[in-house]
Design an enzyme around this catalytic site. Structure first.
Site, PDB file in Angstrom:
ATOM      1  N   ARG A   1      42.981  65.588  78.678  1.00  0.00           N
ATOM      2  CA  ARG A   1      42.334  64.630  79.579  1.00  0.00           C
ATOM      3  C   ARG A   1      42.130  65.239  80.965  1.00  0.00           C
ATOM      4  NH1 ARG A   1      41.192  58.944  79.581  1.00  0.00           N
ATOM      5  NH2 ARG A   1      42.366  58.520  77.692  1.00  0.00           N
TER       6      ARG A   1
ATOM      7  N   PHE B   1      36.366  57.261  76.713  1.00  0.00           N
ATOM      8  CA  PHE B   1      37.642  56.802  76.173  1.00  0.00           C
ATOM      9  C   PHE B   1      38.215  55.646  76.981  1.00  0.00           C
ATOM     10  CE2 PHE B   1      37.273  61.179  74.819  1.00  0.00           C
ATOM     11  CZ  PHE B   1      37.758  61.142  73.525  1.00  0.00           C
ATOM     12  N   HIS B   2      39.074  54.860  76.344  1.00  0.00           N
ATOM     13  CA  HIS B   2      39.918  53.901  77.038  1.00  0.00           C
ATOM     14  C   HIS B   2      40.871  54.702  77.920  1.00  0.00           C
ATOM     15  CE1 HIS B   2      43.044  50.804  77.528  1.00  0.00           C
ATOM     16  NE2 HIS B   2      42.098  49.930  77.215  1.00  0.00           N
ATOM     17  N   TYR B   3      41.446  54.079  78.935  1.00  0.00           N
ATOM     18  CA  TYR B   3      42.356  54.816  79.811  1.00  0.00           C
ATOM     19  C   TYR B   3      43.696  55.124  79.154  1.00  0.00           C
ATOM     20  CZ  TYR B   3      44.661  50.334  80.754  1.00  0.00           C
ATOM     21  OH  TYR B   3      45.330  49.143  80.631  1.00  0.00           O
ATOM     22  N   ARG B   4      44.007  54.471  78.046  1.00  0.00           N
ATOM     23  CA  ARG B   4      45.277  54.726  77.363  1.00  0.00           C
ATOM     24  C   ARG B   4      45.180  55.949  76.459  1.00  0.00           C
ATOM     25  NH1 ARG B   4      46.346  48.458  76.279  1.00  0.00           N
ATOM     26  NH2 ARG B   4      47.470  48.052  78.214  1.00  0.00           N
TER      27      ARG B   4
END
Length: 181
Positions: free
Chosen positions: A113, A127-130
């Site tokens: 990331r 993407f989602h932040y998780r």
């Protein structure tokens, strides 16, 4: 297959080193699984062109592993830029997962990331932040149930597609042996 917000995106990058301020992405691969960790689609596996100057900046470990795997030669011969890799990967992912729905999945995914944030921001924002980080589970199992660690071994090829497949297999192992679900 229809777009499904429950599908998971697995990603692996190979880089010239571990520092986003000086190192670059040289390979990306993606896989999509359903929420049960069954692989439903393989994305493009892309060697990303980097200059000889960037490649010469790799430390001995990266020179050895990426040289022996043939990745350095693939990078030198590649016509794929970082922008091309972003576009091709997003085009693939959008067929299976809506933007912002899937956590970024993989091993030591926080490191990937960091590089996406620096060099491939548009892809990072898909993407989602998780995160679903297999390495976190591995570290917990190593501490809380070390005997379980004997049941899974990795080849550590440092080739993006093979590494993702191993990450999924490793998570399937932990799901069965540790989480019992």
């Amino acid at each position: 297959m229809a777009v499904d917000a429950n599908n998971l995106i697995w990603v692996d990058l190979e880089m010239t080193g571990l520092e986003p301020d000086v190192d670059r992405v040289i390979e990306i691969a993606t896989l999509v699984t359903d929420q049960e960790l069954n692989i439903i689609a393989q994305g493009p596996v892309l060697a990303i062109y980097q200059t000889d100057e960037v490649l010469a900046g790799m430390d001995d470990w990266n020179q050895k592993h990426h040289g022996e795997s043939g990745l350095v030669d693939r990078v030198r011969a590649s016509k794929c830029s970082e922008q091309d890799a972003i576009a091709q990967t997003i085009d693939f992912l959008a067929q299976y997962v809506p933007k912002g729905a899937s956590p970024m999945c993989g091993n030591s995914i926080g490191q990937d990331r960091r590089f996406l944030n620096k060099y491939m921001l548009e892809l990072e924002e898909f993407f989602h932040y998780r995160n679903i980080d297999v390495s976190t589970v591995k570290e917990l199992v190593r501490r809380w149930s070390p005997e379980t660690m004997n049941g899974f071994s990795k080849k550590n090829t440092h080739q993006a597609l093979e590494d993702i497949k191993e990450s999924i297999a490793e998570m399937q192992f932990y799901r069965k042996e540790v989480f019992k679900i």
